[in-house]
Design a protein around this motif. Structure first.
Motif, PDB file in Angstrom:
ATOM      1  N   LEU A 193     -99.773  49.652 -21.763  1.00  0.00           N
ATOM      2  CA  LEU A 193     -99.997  49.701 -23.200  1.00  0.00           C
ATOM      3  C   LEU A 193     -98.729  49.169 -23.858  1.00  0.00           C
ATOM      4  O   LEU A 193     -97.646  49.711 -23.651  1.00  0.00           O
ATOM      5  CB  LEU A 193    -100.293  51.118 -23.678  1.00  0.00           C
ATOM      6  N   VAL A 194     -98.873  48.111 -24.608  1.00  0.00           N
ATOM      7  CA  VAL A 194     -97.744  47.445 -25.245  1.00  0.00           C
ATOM      8  C   VAL A 194     -97.759  47.758 -26.732  1.00  0.00           C
ATOM      9  O   VAL A 194     -98.794  47.624 -27.388  1.00  0.00           O
ATOM     10  CB  VAL A 194     -97.826  45.914 -25.041  1.00  0.00           C
ATOM     11  N   LYS A 195     -96.638  48.182 -27.255  1.00  0.00           N
ATOM     12  CA  LYS A 195     -96.494  48.397 -28.690  1.00  0.00           C
ATOM     13  C   LYS A 195     -95.586  47.303 -29.242  1.00  0.00           C
ATOM     14  O   LYS A 195     -94.418  47.182 -28.854  1.00  0.00           O
ATOM     15  CB  LYS A 195     -95.884  49.768 -28.989  1.00  0.00           C
ATOM     16  N   PHE A 196     -96.121  46.505 -30.128  1.00  0.00           N
ATOM     17  CA  PHE A 196     -95.344  45.425 -30.729  1.00  0.00           C
ATOM     18  C   PHE A 196     -94.376  45.985 -31.765  1.00  0.00           C
ATOM     19  O   PHE A 196     -94.731  46.867 -32.552  1.00  0.00           O
ATOM     20  CB  PHE A 196     -96.265  44.405 -31.402  1.00  0.00           C
ATOM     21  N   GLU A 197     -93.172  45.443 -31.780  1.00  0.00           N
ATOM     22  CA  GLU A 197     -92.185  45.828 -32.790  1.00  0.00           C
ATOM     23  C   GLU A 197     -91.878  44.634 -33.689  1.00  0.00           C
ATOM     24  O   GLU A 197     -90.807  44.547 -34.286  1.00  0.00           O
ATOM     25  CB  GLU A 197     -90.931  46.371 -32.107  1.00  0.00           C
ATOM     26  N   GLY A 198     -92.843  43.747 -33.780  1.00  0.00           N
ATOM     27  CA  GLY A 198     -92.790  42.590 -34.658  1.00  0.00           C
ATOM     28  C   GLY A 198     -94.219  42.107 -34.857  1.00  0.00           C
ATOM     29  O   GLY A 198     -95.152  42.591 -34.197  1.00  0.00           O
ATOM     30  N   PRO A 199     -94.432  41.180 -35.769  1.00  0.00           N
ATOM     31  CA  PRO A 199     -95.792  40.698 -36.049  1.00  0.00           C
ATOM     32  C   PRO A 199     -96.442  40.070 -34.819  1.00  0.00           C
ATOM     33  O   PRO A 199     -95.827  39.258 -34.124  1.00  0.00           O
ATOM     34  CB  PRO A 199     -95.578  39.658 -37.152  1.00  0.00           C
ATOM     35  N   ALA A 200     -97.687  40.446 -34.549  1.00  0.00           N
ATOM     36  CA  ALA A 200     -98.469  39.886 -33.443  1.00  0.00           C
ATOM     37  C   ALA A 200     -99.879  39.622 -33.937  1.00  0.00           C
ATOM     38  O   ALA A 200    -100.435  40.404 -34.712  1.00  0.00           O
ATOM     39  CB  ALA A 200     -98.486  40.844 -32.260  1.00  0.00           C
ATOM     40  N   SER A 201    -100.451  38.523 -33.477  1.00  0.00           N
ATOM     41  CA  SER A 201    -101.771  38.138 -33.975  1.00  0.00           C
ATOM     42  C   SER A 201    -102.582  37.484 -32.864  1.00  0.00           C
ATOM     43  O   SER A 201    -102.030  36.879 -31.943  1.00  0.00           O
ATOM     44  CB  SER A 201    -101.614  37.162 -35.154  1.00  0.00           C
ATOM     45  N   ALA A 202    -103.903  37.602 -32.966  1.00  0.00           N
ATOM     46  CA  ALA A 202    -104.852  36.933 -32.066  1.00  0.00           C
ATOM     47  C   ALA A 202    -104.609  37.312 -30.610  1.00  0.00           C
ATOM     48  O   ALA A 202    -104.301  36.467 -29.769  1.00  0.00           O
ATOM     49  CB  ALA A 202    -104.796  35.416 -32.258  1.00  0.00           C
ATOM     50  N   ILE A 203    -104.766  38.587 -30.316  1.00  0.00           N
ATOM     51  CA  ILE A 203    -104.635  39.077 -28.943  1.00  0.00           C
ATOM     52  C   ILE A 203    -105.862  38.602 -28.165  1.00  0.00           C
ATOM     53  O   ILE A 203    -106.982  39.030 -28.451  1.00  0.00           O
ATOM     54  CB  ILE A 203    -104.535  40.613 -28.916  1.00  0.00           C
ATOM     55  N   THR A 204    -105.642  37.741 -27.176  1.00  0.00           N
ATOM     56  CA  THR A 204    -106.747  37.019 -26.544  1.00  0.00           C
ATOM     57  C   THR A 204    -106.937  37.441 -25.094  1.00  0.00           C
ATOM     58  O   THR A 204    -106.126  37.069 -24.227  1.00  0.00           O
ATOM     59  CB  THR A 204    -106.489  35.502 -26.612  1.00  0.00           C
TER      60      THR A 204
ATOM     61  N   VAL B 173     -92.201  40.087 -25.509  1.00  0.00           N
ATOM     62  CA  VAL B 173     -93.374  39.568 -24.811  1.00  0.00           C
ATOM     63  C   VAL B 173     -93.897  38.324 -25.518  1.00  0.00           C
ATOM     64  O   VAL B 173     -93.904  38.248 -26.749  1.00  0.00           O
ATOM     65  CB  VAL B 173     -94.489  40.648 -24.731  1.00  0.00           C
ATOM     66  N   ARG B 174     -94.296  37.344 -24.721  1.00  0.00           N
ATOM     67  CA  ARG B 174     -94.977  36.162 -25.248  1.00  0.00           C
ATOM     68  C   ARG B 174     -96.445  36.267 -24.874  1.00  0.00           C
ATOM     69  O   ARG B 174     -96.782  36.528 -23.713  1.00  0.00           O
ATOM     70  CB  ARG B 174     -94.362  34.884 -24.669  1.00  0.00           C
ATOM     71  N   ILE B 175     -97.330  36.070 -25.839  1.00  0.00           N
ATOM     72  CA  ILE B 175     -98.761  36.261 -25.594  1.00  0.00           C
ATOM     73  C   ILE B 175     -99.531  34.950 -25.510  1.00  0.00           C
ATOM     74  O   ILE B 175    -100.738  34.958 -25.321  1.00  0.00           O
ATOM     75  CB  ILE B 175     -99.388  37.176 -26.672  1.00  0.00           C
ATOM     76  N   ARG B 176     -98.830  33.830 -25.621  1.00  0.00           N
ATOM     77  CA  ARG B 176     -99.426  32.515 -25.363  1.00  0.00           C
ATOM     78  C   ARG B 176     -98.297  31.520 -25.141  1.00  0.00           C
ATOM     79  O   ARG B 176     -97.164  31.762 -25.540  1.00  0.00           O
ATOM     80  CB  ARG B 176    -100.351  32.074 -26.500  1.00  0.00           C
ATOM     81  N   TYR B 177     -98.626  30.417 -24.493  1.00  0.00           N
ATOM     82  CA  TYR B 177     -97.613  29.416 -24.189  1.00  0.00           C
ATOM     83  C   TYR B 177     -97.009  28.865 -25.478  1.00  0.00           C
ATOM     84  O   TYR B 177     -97.717  28.559 -26.421  1.00  0.00           O
ATOM     85  CB  TYR B 177     -98.240  28.287 -23.364  1.00  0.00           C
ATOM     86  N   ARG B 178     -95.686  28.763 -25.486  1.00  0.00           N
ATOM     87  CA  ARG B 178     -94.923  28.229 -26.604  1.00  0.00           C
ATOM     88  C   ARG B 178     -94.944  29.124 -27.842  1.00  0.00           C
ATOM     89  O   ARG B 178     -94.497  28.723 -28.910  1.00  0.00           O
ATOM     90  CB  ARG B 178     -95.374  26.813 -26.970  1.00  0.00           C
ATOM     91  N   SER B 179     -95.477  30.329 -27.728  1.00  0.00           N
ATOM     92  CA  SER B 179     -95.365  31.257 -28.849  1.00  0.00           C
ATOM     93  C   SER B 179     -93.992  31.918 -28.792  1.00  0.00           C
ATOM     94  O   SER B 179     -93.326  31.927 -27.749  1.00  0.00           O
ATOM     95  CB  SER B 179     -96.458  32.326 -28.785  1.00  0.00           C
ATOM     96  N   ARG B 180     -93.568  32.460 -29.911  1.00  0.00           N
ATOM     97  CA  ARG B 180     -92.277  33.143 -29.925  1.00  0.00           C
ATOM     98  C   ARG B 180     -92.401  34.467 -29.173  1.00  0.00           C
ATOM     99  O   ARG B 180     -93.494  35.038 -29.056  1.00  0.00           O
ATOM    100  CB  ARG B 180     -91.839  33.399 -31.371  1.00  0.00           C
ATOM    101  N   ALA B 181     -91.279  34.938 -28.668  1.00  0.00           N
ATOM    102  CA  ALA B 181     -91.260  36.230 -27.993  1.00  0.00           C
ATOM    103  C   ALA B 181     -91.220  37.345 -29.037  1.00  0.00           C
ATOM    104  O   ALA B 181     -90.430  37.300 -29.982  1.00  0.00           O
ATOM    105  CB  ALA B 181     -90.047  36.326 -27.072  1.00  0.00           C
ATOM    106  N   ILE B 182     -92.088  38.339 -28.880  1.00  0.00           N
ATOM    107  CA  ILE B 182     -92.206  39.437 -29.840  1.00  0.00           C
ATOM    108  C   ILE B 182     -91.545  40.683 -29.259  1.00  0.00           C
ATOM    109  O   ILE B 182     -91.899  41.118 -28.161  1.00  0.00           O
ATOM    110  CB  ILE B 182     -93.687  39.735 -30.126  1.00  0.00           C
ATOM    111  N   PRO B 183     -90.593  41.289 -29.957  1.00  0.00           N
ATOM    112  CA  PRO B 183     -89.996  42.541 -29.464  1.00  0.00           C
ATOM    113  C   PRO B 183     -91.085  43.594 -29.238  1.00  0.00           C
ATOM    114  O   PRO B 183     -92.052  43.685 -30.026  1.00  0.00           O
ATOM    115  CB  PRO B 183     -89.049  42.951 -30.590  1.00  0.00           C
ATOM    116  N   CYS B 184     -90.948  44.370 -28.167  1.00  0.00           N
ATOM    117  CA  CYS B 184     -92.003  45.331 -27.854  1.00  0.00           C
ATOM    118  C   CYS B 184     -91.456  46.467 -26.996  1.00  0.00           C
ATOM    119  O   CYS B 184     -90.325  46.416 -26.514  1.00  0.00           O
ATOM    120  CB  CYS B 184     -93.159  44.638 -27.120  1.00  0.00           C
ATOM    121  N   ARG B 185     -92.314  47.460 -26.804  1.00  0.00           N
ATOM    122  CA  ARG B 185     -92.059  48.542 -25.862  1.00  0.00           C
ATOM    123  C   ARG B 185     -93.320  48.711 -25.027  1.00  0.00           C
ATOM    124  O   ARG B 185     -94.429  48.387 -25.472  1.00  0.00           O
ATOM    125  CB  ARG B 185     -91.708  49.839 -26.591  1.00  0.00           C
ATOM    126  N   VAL B 186     -93.154  49.237 -23.809  1.00  0.00           N
ATOM    127  CA  VAL B 186     -94.271  49.307 -22.860  1.00  0.00           C
ATOM    128  C   VAL B 186     -94.312  50.664 -22.187  1.00  0.00           C
ATOM    129  O   VAL B 186     -93.266  51.225 -21.821  1.00  0.00           O
ATOM    130  CB  VAL B 186     -94.129  48.197 -21.788  1.00  0.00           C
TER     131      VAL B 186
END
Length: 378
Positions: free
Chosen positions: A329-340, A307-320
């Motif tokens: 409900l999204v569970k990140f399987e990599g670092p995620a920051s500033a959920i906006t 999942v990408r959570i902002r334009y031009r951000s890297r895609a973060i592995p996740c489960r839904v």
């Protein structure tokens, strides 16, 4: 020569590099090109000479259409744009969210109007200069990322419905921006090939806070100053009003705490803005609402989902997983920051867009995550 309706294509012409290249390419491919330029919002910088009645983009599109000998129309949709997109932009900030105007503009406004004009001009197809591609799979049409990672615009198009996607053509998806410029120059459009880039938010040519004050003059009366607080609710100092801040913001806070501070949360009901350290922006889970997905089961079972959570951000592995209230409900399987809240969460399987949704307010996220923890392990 008679060209069948199935070869008539409506091109959304902005007068810029990308849509100009699209017109030339499609004409070379044997399409009968019809152009339409939307006049959505007049920004002073779009008028090069005093007394100019039409913005530069309209004049440039008209000049290109005349040179190519194609039919061209101008759709004056300024009032509707104000009522739909600008209103949404202001309303989101007034709700304590950070809007995604380009995401809303594509399905709710531009592509819808392009569809209306395509029907009106008897065009089977609609083409734009977006840097993305299309793929048909298992009865669905999916958006793929563009080959140029610096220009890929798949993130903005997740909300397009299947009925519009089935009429779309994206000629630039397999090209880089430099290749598009070179193509234009080769075809004798050297000046156009050297043109500049357009603004990301077409109706704002200054700080968005000034725009809010200009188009919502009573904003400071309606909101007024509030309190910066820490994660424990302790007051740290006054702010100018929650609408002027966004999650992850560091600069422009006008408060000295002796260390870097970031906006962690915004509470519009209390007019508070929570500040904290960068580490406090990190998140393990996220709530997403207003979801548009071609195949929900595919999203839920995709083994390589990201999942990408902002334009031009890297895609973060996740489960839904899905919740009873139709949120994800999204569970990140990599670092995620500033959920906006208000920004888009766009889900990918490799380079294929599975769908997306808007990031919701994250109230009770820890409780919700704890209650559903076992579902992620199944």
């Amino acid at each position: 020569m008679t060209i069948h309706k199935d070869k008539r294509v409506l091109v959304g012409m902005s007068g810029g590099i990308d849509s100009s290249a699209v017109c030339i390419m499609l004409q070379e491919q044997g399409y009968e090109v019809v152009g339409v330029t939307m006049r959505t919002w007049d920004v002073p910088s779009h008028f090069s000479t005093p007394g100019q009645e039409q913005p530069d983009e309209v004049l440039e599109a008209q000049a290109l259409a005349a040179r190519l000998g194609i039919e061209h129309h101008v759709a004056d949709v300024r009032e509707e744009f104000r009522q739909v997109i600008v209103k949404y932009f202001i309303d989101e900030y007034m709700r304590g969210r950070t809007p995604n105007p380009c995401v809303m503009c594509n399905p709710l406004f531009k592509e819808r109007i392009l569809c209306e004009w395509a029907d009106r001009t008897d065009c089977a197809w609609i083409a734009t200069g977006h840097y993305c591609q299309l793929e048909d799979r298992n009865g669905y049409r999916y958006i793929l990322t563009g080959d140029d990672p610096t220009k890929d615009q798949s993130y903005f198009l997740w909300k397009l419905p299947q009925e519009i996607l089935r009429r779309m053509i994206f000629p630039l998806g397999g090209m880089t921006k430099q290749e598009v410029r070179a193509y234009l120059a080769e075809k004798g459009f050297e000046a156009k090939a050297r043109g500049g880039e357009s603004m990301e938010i077409c109706f704002i040519d200054k700080d968005y806070r000034d725009f809010l004050r200009e188009h919502c003059p009573d904003i400071d009366e309606r909101i007024g100053p509030g309190w910066f607080v820490d994660s424990k609710g302790l007051k740290l100092g006054q702010h100018k009003g929650f609408a002027y801040y966004t999650i992850g913001q560091r600069r422009g806070l006008d408060i000295a705490l002796g260390k870097p501070a970031y906006v962690l949360k915004i509470n519009p009901a209390k007019n508070t803005v929570m500040l904290g350290d960068a580490e406090q922006l990190n998140a393990e889970y996220m709530l997403v609402e207003d979801v548009n997905v071609a195949n929900l089961e595919e999203l839920l079972t995709c083994p390589s989902l990201s999942v990408r959570i902002r334009y031009r951000s890297r895609a973060i592995p996740c489960r839904v997983i899905t919740l009873d209230d139709n949120r994800l409900l999204v569970k990140f399987e990599g670092p995620a920051s500033a959920i906006t809240p208000g920004q888009s969460a766009v889900f990918y399987d490799g380079n294929r867009v599975l769908g997306g949704g808007f990031i919701a307010f994250q109230q009770a996220i820890r409780k919700i995550a704890a209650e559903n923890q076992e579902r992620f392990s199944k």
